[in-house]
Design a protein around this motif. Structure first.
Motif, short mmCIF file in Angstrom:
data_model
loop_
_atom_site.label_atom_id
_atom_site.label_comp_id
_atom_site.label_asym_id
_atom_site.label_seq_id
_atom_site.Cartn_x
_atom_site.Cartn_y
_atom_site.Cartn_z
N SER A 1 -3.37 0.00 -8.89
CA SER A 1 -4.70 0.49 -9.27
C SER A 1 -5.77 -0.55 -8.96
CB SER A 1 -4.73 0.83 -10.77
OG SER A 1 -3.77 1.82 -11.07
N GLU B 1 11.05 3.14 -2.24
CA GLU B 1 9.84 3.48 -2.96
C GLU B 1 8.77 2.43 -2.70
OE1 GLU B 1 10.31 3.61 -7.16
OE2 GLU B 1 11.27 1.64 -7.30
N GLN B 2 7.53 2.87 -2.76
CA GLN B 2 6.39 1.98 -2.55
C GLN B 2 5.31 2.36 -3.56
OE1 GLN B 2 4.58 2.14 1.37
NE2 GLN B 2 3.90 0.02 1.23
N PRO B 3 5.21 1.60 -4.63
CA PRO B 3 4.24 1.94 -5.68
C PRO B 3 2.81 1.69 -5.24
CG PRO B 3 5.31 -0.13 -6.20
CD PRO B 3 6.01 0.40 -4.98
N LEU B 4 1.89 2.26 -6.01
CA LEU B 4 0.46 2.05 -5.80
C LEU B 4 -0.10 1.11 -6.85
CD1 LEU B 4 -0.68 5.73 -5.07
CD2 LEU B 4 -0.24 3.92 -3.40
N ILE C 1 7.48 -2.56 -0.40
CA ILE C 1 8.52 -1.53 -0.38
C ILE C 1 9.79 -2.06 -1.02
CG2 ILE C 1 9.98 -0.13 1.12
CD1 ILE C 1 7.70 -0.12 3.15
N ASP D 1 5.17 -5.39 7.25
CA ASP D 1 5.73 -4.08 6.96
C ASP D 1 6.13 -3.92 5.50
OD1 ASP D 1 7.93 -5.72 6.86
OD2 ASP D 1 8.96 -4.81 8.57
N GLY D 2 5.95 -4.97 4.69
CA GLY D 2 6.24 -4.89 3.25
C GLY D 2 7.70 -4.94 2.88
N PRO E 1 -6.48 3.38 -4.89
CA PRO E 1 -5.43 2.37 -5.06
C PRO E 1 -4.97 1.84 -3.71
CG PRO E 1 -4.51 4.57 -5.30
CD PRO E 1 -5.99 4.74 -5.15
N VAL E 2 -4.24 0.73 -3.76
CA VAL E 2 -3.67 0.12 -2.56
C VAL E 2 -2.15 0.11 -2.69
CG1 VAL E 2 -5.69 -1.30 -2.10
CG2 VAL E 2 -3.85 -2.20 -3.53
N LYS E 3 -1.46 0.08 -1.55
CA LYS E 3 0.00 0.12 -1.54
C LYS E 3 0.58 -1.26 -1.87
CE LYS E 3 0.50 3.88 1.80
NZ LYS E 3 1.07 4.27 3.12
N ASP E 4 1.69 -1.26 -2.60
CA ASP E 4 2.42 -2.48 -2.91
C ASP E 4 3.60 -2.62 -1.94
OD1 ASP E 4 3.03 -4.81 -4.18
OD2 ASP E 4 3.64 -3.92 -6.08
#
Length: 311
Positions: free
Chosen positions: A42, A37-40, A60, A210-211, A55-58
């Motif tokens: 705000s 999962e990769q939350p957003l 993984i 790549d997170g 929003p931006v990606k956080d």
């Protein structure tokens, strides 16, 4: 959903984060929450009116639990992932005795693929390590364990990346195959027993483009559980009051010769609350903890006897 597939542990498949092209084994399982999962996040910026910016990606996160049967062959893969490589004795055609020990600083990683062919969706998880392995001993029901996993990341494809996985024989242990002993003597009046081994993995959250995480290091391990007993004697209570350790052995054995034995060499018991709640029998729960013993100088030993020559 088809069965879960798993890589072999032989080199070079042990390279963390690398999914091999072949060498997979089909593994039995009952349920899976393994996913990425990769939350957003705000937007916090002001000055653009009441409507928020995109929003931006956080980072993984890839992890989850697998519900797996405790059997004579496939469960050895999970034991190797949780405890490290075993010491194996025996000659062809078997049986072979695989001895796992707690305390290893180096644990293997795996690649696991789950597939949904109707979609189609095949998710490959690399760098998978076992953070926790737990199960419950009781009188009846299906004997399953829960494996808590930590992975590096997920790669999704429309076809399987595991090739043709090897199959293994499924020989399950049942609850009525189980027994519990204390210092070599059968422990009576036990209603249920819960066993949990945790590696307490520490995610290496370095900065990457790549997170994903760089790995997971094992920290101080823990072997804990709970014993629910009918309060019919003072054996466990006297130990809890005295404060000394005992050796507990949780074992399963099949008439065909396969067996699984988990030995906690130094188990400490708390003094529990004993309540009288009605006319039924009185029960007591002991939330036990295991520690490193003086002889042998480790916390636990797991012995698996089967026809598999090597894990």
């Amino acid at each position: 959903m088809p069965p879960l597939t798993w890589t072999n542990f032989a080199p070079p498949f042990s390279v963390y984060g690398t999914s091999p092209a072949g060498g997979y084994t089909r593994m039995p399982f009952a349920a899976s929450t393994l996913s990425a999962e990769q939350p957003l996040l705000s937007s916090e910026l002001l000055g653009y009116g009441r409507d928020p910016l995109a929003p931006v990606k956080d980072a993984i996160t890839a992890d989850g639990d697998l519900t797996i049967p405790i059997d004579a062959e496939a469960f050895g893969f999970w034991l190797k992932a949780a405890f490290g490589s075993p010491t194996t004795t025996g000659t062809s055609p078997g049986p072979y005795t695989h001895t796992f020990q707690s305390g290893n600083w180096t644990l293997p990683s795996m690649a696991i693929e789950t597939g949904m062919p109707e979609v189609p969706r095949y998710a490959m998880y690399s760098g998978v390590m076992v953070n926790q392995l737990s199960w419950t001993m009781q009188r009846s029901g299906l004997l399953t364990a829960s494996a808590q996993l930590v992975a590096q990341g997920e790669t999704v494809a429309s076809s399987s990346q595991a090739g043709t996985p090897a199959d293994i024989a499924l020989t399950r242990f049942e609850h009525f195959n189980g027994a519990i002993t204390r210092n070599g003597v059968a422990l009576g009046n036990v209603i249920s027993a819960q066993i949990t081994y945790a590696n307490n993995l520490d995610r290496i959250e370095t900065i990457r483009n790549d997170g994903m995480i760089d790995g997971a290091d094992p920290t101080i391990a823990a072997l804990t559980g709970q014993i629910e007993v009918r309060f019919a004697d003072m054996v466990l209570m006297n130990q809890a009051i005295a404060g000394g350790p005992c050796e507990l052995e949780f074992a399963y054995a099949l008439p065909s010769g396969e067996s699984l034995t988990v030995t906690a060499h130094a188990v400490y018991l708390p003094r529990p609350r004993v309540e009288i709640s009605g006319p039924q029998g009185i029960q007591a729960s002991f939330d036990w903890q295991a520690a490193r013993a003086s002889s042998p100088a480790r916390m636990c030993t797991i012995t698996l006897v089967n026809d598999i020559e090597e894990y």
